[in-house]
Design a protein around this motif. Structure first.
Motif, PDB file in Angstrom:
ATOM      1  N   GLN A  54       0.819  -1.223   0.000  1.00  0.00           N
ATOM      2  CA  GLN A  54       0.000   0.000   0.000  1.00  0.00           C
ATOM      3  C   GLN A  54       0.851   1.271   0.000  1.00  0.00           C
ATOM      4  O   GLN A  54       0.330   2.357  -0.280  1.00  0.00           O
ATOM      5  N   CYS A 103     -10.871   0.252   3.361  1.00  0.00           N
ATOM      6  CA  CYS A 103      -9.451   0.074   3.049  1.00  0.00           C
ATOM      7  C   CYS A 103      -8.837   1.438   2.732  1.00  0.00           C
ATOM      8  O   CYS A 103      -9.453   2.223   1.990  1.00  0.00           O
ATOM      9  N   LEU A 104      -7.665   1.673   3.262  1.00  0.00           N
ATOM     10  CA  LEU A 104      -6.998   2.957   3.009  1.00  0.00           C
ATOM     11  C   LEU A 104      -6.673   3.138   1.525  1.00  0.00           C
ATOM     12  O   LEU A 104      -6.498   4.263   1.069  1.00  0.00           O
ATOM     13  N   HIS A 145      -7.969  -9.516   5.503  1.00  0.00           N
ATOM     14  CA  HIS A 145      -7.966  -8.305   4.669  1.00  0.00           C
ATOM     15  C   HIS A 145      -6.534  -7.837   4.409  1.00  0.00           C
ATOM     16  O   HIS A 145      -6.161  -7.564   3.268  1.00  0.00           O
ATOM     17  N   GLU A 146      -5.734  -7.771   5.474  1.00  0.00           N
ATOM     18  CA  GLU A 146      -4.363  -7.256   5.301  1.00  0.00           C
ATOM     19  C   GLU A 146      -3.521  -8.194   4.441  1.00  0.00           C
ATOM     20  O   GLU A 146      -2.763  -7.746   3.584  1.00  0.00           O
ATOM     21  N   HIS A 149      -3.681  -8.117   0.714  1.00  0.00           N
ATOM     22  CA  HIS A 149      -2.852  -7.113   0.028  1.00  0.00           C
ATOM     23  C   HIS A 149      -1.528  -7.723  -0.439  1.00  0.00           C
ATOM     24  O   HIS A 149      -0.951  -7.275  -1.430  1.00  0.00           O
TER      25      HIS A 149
HETATM   26 NI    NI Z   1      -6.751  -2.606   2.909  1.00  0.00          NI
END
Ligand code: NI
Length: 181
Positions: A54, A103-104, A145-146, A149
């Motif tokens: 990210q 999510c960022l 979720h993490e 990525h």
């Molecule tokens: Ni996320």
């Protein structure tokens, strides 16, 4: 330390499978500086997790920090700031539950995603030591979720009913109350 820009859905790095980190790259000044930057970036953004891709670093590295306490998901156990290198997730019970995820890298949106609610994570910590965590409920969703990525996936990939992909401001205005447990 510095705050990094968080890349958004559409940036190709978010769709790559991240590279495993070698044991001898962990706990080096460069890696620890990257982790410090990720922590600062996470805190600045006000999130509960950040994966290295990210901030455009395609490495198998993620940090999670869940404050815990009462929430719209009920009482949540905290996860103190934890650094995960090369995490491997094992589903211990495939029974699923759904949460409204955000999510960022997908700012302003929320989507309802079902995931298994009992998982184990095997990983290396910031010192390069093997570690393991067993998580249930909302925290199981957070790690999945993490770690998505790190596999080039985003939560939107898991949405089964596209009417449940919504803008956060409308969700807060119309749906968030109804979805409290
Ligand atoms: Ni996320």
């Amino acid at each position: 330390m510095s705050i990094h820009p968080i890349i958004k859905m559409g940036h190709p790095t978010l769709r790559q499978v991240a590279k495993p980190v070698a044991r001898n790259e962990i706990d080096t000044p460069a890696m620890n500086a990257l982790i410090a930057d990720m922590i600062e970036t996470l805190h600045d953004a006000g999130g509960i997790g950040l994966a290295a891709p990210q901030i455009n670093q395609p490495l198998q590295l993620a940090i999670i920090e869940v404050p815990g306490g009462p929430s719209r998901y009920g009482e949540i156990e905290p996860i103190p700031l934890t650094v995960f290198f090369n995490p491997v997730l094992t589903v211990l019970n495939s029974e699923e539950a759904g949460y409204w995820e955000g999510c960022l890298s997908v700012p302003g949106l929320r989507g309802f995603v079902y995931r298994p609610q009992h998982v184990r994570v095997d990983y290396m910590d910031a010192s390069g030591n093997a570690a393991s965590l067993e998580l249930m409920g909302f925290l199981a969703t957070v790690v999945q979720h993490e770690f998505d990525h790190l596999a080039g996936k985003l939560y939107v990939d898991h949405i089964r009913d596209m009417t449940q992909l919504v803008f956060e401001e409308e969700w807060l205005a119309h749906q968030a109350q109804e979805d409290q447990p």
